[in-house]
Design an enzyme around this catalytic site. Structure first.
Site, PDB file in Angstrom:
ATOM      1  N   ARG A  21       0.189   7.699  -2.582  1.00 23.32           N
ATOM      2  CA  ARG A  21       0.634   8.696  -1.658  1.00 23.32           C
ATOM      3  C   ARG A  21       2.085   8.996  -1.930  1.00 23.32           C
ATOM      4  O   ARG A  21       2.539  10.124  -2.103  1.00 23.32           O
ATOM      5  CB  ARG A  21       0.491   8.177  -0.310  1.00 23.32           C
ATOM      6  N   ARG A  56     -11.685   1.798  -9.146  1.00 23.17           N
ATOM      7  CA  ARG A  56     -10.936   2.880  -9.280  1.00 23.17           C
ATOM      8  C   ARG A  56     -11.122   3.636 -10.706  1.00 23.17           C
ATOM      9  O   ARG A  56     -11.626   3.117 -11.673  1.00 23.17           O
ATOM     10  CB  ARG A  56      -9.245   2.788  -9.465  1.00 23.17           C
ATOM     11  N   SER A 114      -8.308  -5.514   4.617  1.00 20.04           N
ATOM     12  CA  SER A 114      -8.812  -5.354   3.330  1.00 20.04           C
ATOM     13  C   SER A 114      -9.155  -6.277   2.383  1.00 20.04           C
ATOM     14  O   SER A 114      -8.745  -6.505   1.203  1.00 20.04           O
ATOM     15  CB  SER A 114      -8.021  -4.280   2.388  1.00 20.04           C
ATOM     16  N   GLU A 153     -11.934  -4.799  -5.391  1.00 22.90           N
ATOM     17  CA  GLU A 153     -12.490  -3.196  -5.152  1.00 22.90           C
ATOM     18  C   GLU A 153     -11.714  -2.379  -5.964  1.00 22.90           C
ATOM     19  O   GLU A 153     -12.289  -1.393  -6.311  1.00 22.90           O
ATOM     20  CB  GLU A 153     -12.520  -3.042  -3.669  1.00 22.90           C
ATOM     21  N   ASN A 154     -10.556  -2.979  -6.408  1.00 22.52           N
ATOM     22  CA  ASN A 154      -9.607  -1.829  -7.147  1.00 22.52           C
ATOM     23  C   ASN A 154     -10.291  -1.528  -8.466  1.00 22.52           C
ATOM     24  O   ASN A 154      -9.972  -0.726  -9.436  1.00 22.52           O
ATOM     25  CB  ASN A 154      -8.173  -2.460  -7.278  1.00 22.52           C
ATOM     26  N   TRP A 155     -11.294  -2.476  -8.930  1.00 22.77           N
ATOM     27  CA  TRP A 155     -11.831  -2.244 -10.286  1.00 22.77           C
ATOM     28  C   TRP A 155     -12.681  -0.892 -10.345  1.00 22.77           C
ATOM     29  O   TRP A 155     -13.052  -0.411 -11.352  1.00 22.77           O
ATOM     30  CB  TRP A 155     -12.944  -3.342 -10.818  1.00 22.77           C
ATOM     31  N   ASP A 181       0.807  -1.171   0.155  1.00 19.45           N
ATOM     32  CA  ASP A 181       0.034  -0.170  -0.039  1.00 19.45           C
ATOM     33  C   ASP A 181       0.975   1.158  -0.258  1.00 19.45           C
ATOM     34  O   ASP A 181       2.197   1.210   0.465  1.00 19.45           O
ATOM     35  CB  ASP A 181      -0.852   0.032   1.244  1.00 19.45           C
ATOM     36  N   ARG A 237       0.049   9.078 -10.389  1.00 12.46           N
ATOM     37  CA  ARG A 237      -0.181   7.966  -9.462  1.00 12.46           C
ATOM     38  C   ARG A 237       0.587   6.754 -10.152  1.00 12.46           C
ATOM     39  O   ARG A 237       1.280   5.859  -9.347  1.00 12.46           O
ATOM     40  CB  ARG A 237      -1.661   7.387  -9.169  1.00 12.46           C
ATOM     41  N   ARG A 270       1.775  -5.231   6.046  1.00 11.90           N
ATOM     42  CA  ARG A 270       1.106  -4.178   5.293  1.00 11.90           C
ATOM     43  C   ARG A 270       1.949  -2.840   5.458  1.00 11.90           C
ATOM     44  O   ARG A 270       2.085  -2.303   6.460  1.00 11.90           O
ATOM     45  CB  ARG A 270      -0.391  -3.875   5.710  1.00 11.90           C
ATOM     46  N   HIS A 287       3.054   3.592  -8.786  1.00 11.52           N
ATOM     47  CA  HIS A 287       2.975   1.852  -9.085  1.00 11.52           C
ATOM     48  C   HIS A 287       4.204   1.421  -9.751  1.00 11.52           C
ATOM     49  O   HIS A 287       4.511   0.301  -9.561  1.00 11.52           O
ATOM     50  CB  HIS A 287       1.540   1.655  -9.888  1.00 11.52           C
TER      51      HIS A 287
HETATM   52  C1  FPP Z   1      -1.788   0.230  -3.461  1.00  9.42           C
HETATM   53  O1  FPP Z   1      -1.330   1.460  -3.193  1.00  9.42           O
HETATM   54  C2  FPP Z   1      -1.168  -0.511  -4.580  1.00  9.42           C
HETATM   55  C3  FPP Z   1      -1.899  -1.026  -5.692  1.00  9.42           C
HETATM   56  C4  FPP Z   1      -3.497  -0.883  -5.767  1.00  9.42           C
HETATM   57  C5  FPP Z   1      -1.250  -1.553  -6.660  1.00  9.42           C
HETATM   58  C6  FPP Z   1      -0.130  -2.697  -6.348  1.00  9.42           C
HETATM   59  C7  FPP Z   1       0.790  -2.838  -7.548  1.00  9.42           C
HETATM   60  C8  FPP Z   1       2.084  -2.775  -7.798  1.00  9.42           C
HETATM   61  C9  FPP Z   1       2.882  -2.563  -6.594  1.00  9.42           C
HETATM   62  C10 FPP Z   1       2.625  -2.926  -8.998  1.00  9.42           C
HETATM   63  C11 FPP Z   1       3.476  -4.064  -9.033  1.00  9.42           C
HETATM   64  C12 FPP Z   1       2.713  -5.547  -9.163  1.00  9.42           C
HETATM   65  C13 FPP Z   1       2.561  -6.152 -10.536  1.00  9.42           C
HETATM   66  C14 FPP Z   1       2.172  -7.502 -10.579  1.00  9.42           C
HETATM   67  C15 FPP Z   1       2.845  -5.477 -11.723  1.00  9.42           C
HETATM   68  P1  FPP Z   1      -2.333   2.653  -3.494  1.00  9.42           P
HETATM   69  O2  FPP Z   1      -2.516   3.327  -4.911  1.00  9.42           O
HETATM   70  O3  FPP Z   1      -3.756   2.185  -2.974  1.00  9.42           O
HETATM   71  O4  FPP Z   1      -1.814   3.686  -2.657  1.00  9.42           O
HETATM   72  P2  FPP Z   1      -2.608   5.119  -2.007  1.00  9.42           P
HETATM   73  O5  FPP Z   1      -3.255   4.418  -0.496  1.00  9.42           O
HETATM   74  O6  FPP Z   1      -1.260   5.704  -1.215  1.00  9.42           O
HETATM   75  O7  FPP Z   1      -3.388   5.753  -2.832  1.00  9.42           O
END
Ligand code: FPP
Length: 239
Positions: free
Chosen positions: A21, A68, A193, A64-66, A17, A30, A185, A34
Site C-alpha cells: 500500500r 504471490r 495471520s 502463504e506469501n509463496w 504489513d 511493490r 501489527r 519492501h
Molecule cells: C507485508 O506487506 C510485507 C511483506 C510480505 C514482506 C516484508 C518484508 C520486508 C519488510 C523486507 C525486509 C525483510 C528482510 C528480512 C529482507 P504487504 O506487501 O502485504 O503490504 P500490503 O498489504 O500493503 O500489500
C-alpha cells in the site's frame, strides 16, 4: 522521543504489513515498498536494542506469501539475499544473534546456505536476538512439532503422561526463545495471520494504522508506552 522508563518488553514480535500500500500510494512498484520496509526494519532493530528489548521477531515471509505473483516472490528473495549479504557483518559487529525460523526447505539452496552461514557466524552473540520468520506458518510449525512428538512417543523416548506445555514449546522452531511480550501489527489489519499462534497466548497485541515503511522509532516507543501501561494478568485477577 518519549523515554519509557519501566516495564520494557523483553521480546517484541512484529507483523510488518503495508509495504504494498505504501508503494501503491506513491505510484511505485511493490518492491520499492519492501525496500523501504527493510530500512524500517534496520531502524526498528537499532531502536529495540537501545531501549533494552532483548528479542525481536519479524514476520518477513509467510508460508502463504509463496502464492504471490512470481515476480514479487523473486524480488523479495533478492532482497533477502542482499540483506543476508550486506547486513550480517553489521549485525555480527553489534552482537546480534540471528535465527531464521520456518520451512526453509522451500527456499533456494543459495539462500539456505547464506542463512546457515549467518546463523553460525552470529551463534555466540548475546547482546540481541533477531529472529526472522521466513516461509513461516504457525499451524505448520505446530503440526511438525506434533509429528516429532508422535515419533518420540512411538520410539519410547517420552511417555504420554509426561507431555506438558514445555514439551510442546521445546519442539517448536522457537524452542530457545521466550514467548513475545508485545506483538505489533502495522497497516490497520487486526489479526495474527498464522504468526506465533502458540507463543502469543498471553502476548499483548498492538495494532497501528501506520504502514510498515513509515514505521519509525517514535512509533515503536508509542507501542512500548502503551504496553507499559497495560496490566498483564495471565488469567488472574488484579487484586
Ligand atoms: C507485508 O506487506 C510485507 C511483506 C510480505 C514482506 C516484508 C518484508 C520486508 C519488510 C523486507 C525486509 C525483510 C528482510 C528480512 C529482507 P504487504 O506487501 O502485504 O503490504 P500490503 O498489504 O500493503 O500489500
Amino acid at each position: 522521543m518519549p523515554n519509557p522508563t519501566s516495564n520494557i518488553p523483553q521480546h517484541v514480535a512484529i507483523i510488518m504489513d503495508g509495504n504494498g500500500r505504501w508503494a501503491k500510494a506513491r505510484g511505485l512498484p511493490r518492491i520499492m515498498g519492501h525496500k523501504k520496509g527493510a530500512e524500517s526494519l534496520r531502524s526498528t532493530l537499532e531502536a529495540c536494542k537501545k531501549t533494552g528489548i532483548r528479542y525481536l521477531t519479524i514476520y518477513a515471509f509467510s508460508s502463504e506469501n509463496w502464492k504471490r505473483p512470481v515476480i514479487e516472490v523473486g524480488d523479495l528473495m533478492e532482497l533477502l539475499r542482499t540483506f543476508l549479504d550486506k547486513e550480517i557483518s553489521t549485525l555480527h559487529k553489534n552482537g546480534v544473534k540471528l535465527r531464521v525460523i520456518g520451512d526453509l526447505s522451500k527456499l533456494a539452496s543459495d539462500i539456505h546456505t547464506q542463512i546457515k552461514a549467518a546463523e553460525t557466524l552470529t551463534s555466540n552473540n548475546q547482546d540481541f536476538n533477531l529472529t526472522v520468520a521466513l516461509s513461516y506458518g504457525a499451524r505448520q510449525e505446530i503440526l511438525q512439532a506434533m509429528q516429532k512428538m508422535a515419533t518420540l512417543v512411538e520410539n519410547g523416548d517420552i511417555a504420554i503422561n509426561t507431555i506438558d506445555e514445555d514439551t510442546v514449546s521445546s519442539l517448536l522452531y522457537t524452542h530457545s526463545i521466550p514467548d513475545p511480550d508485545l506483538l505489533i501489527r502495522t497497516a490497520g489489519e487486526q489479526r495474527l495471520s498464522n504468526f506465533l499462534l502458540w507463543q502469543s497466548a498471553y502476548t499483548e497485541l498492538y495494532f497501528t494504522n501506520v504502514l510498515w515503511p513509515d514505521f519509525s522509532p517514535e512509533h515503536l516507543h508509542e507501542a512500548i508506552i502503551e504496553y507499559s501501561n497495560r496490566e498483564r494478568r495471565y488469567g488472574t485477577t488484579s487484586e
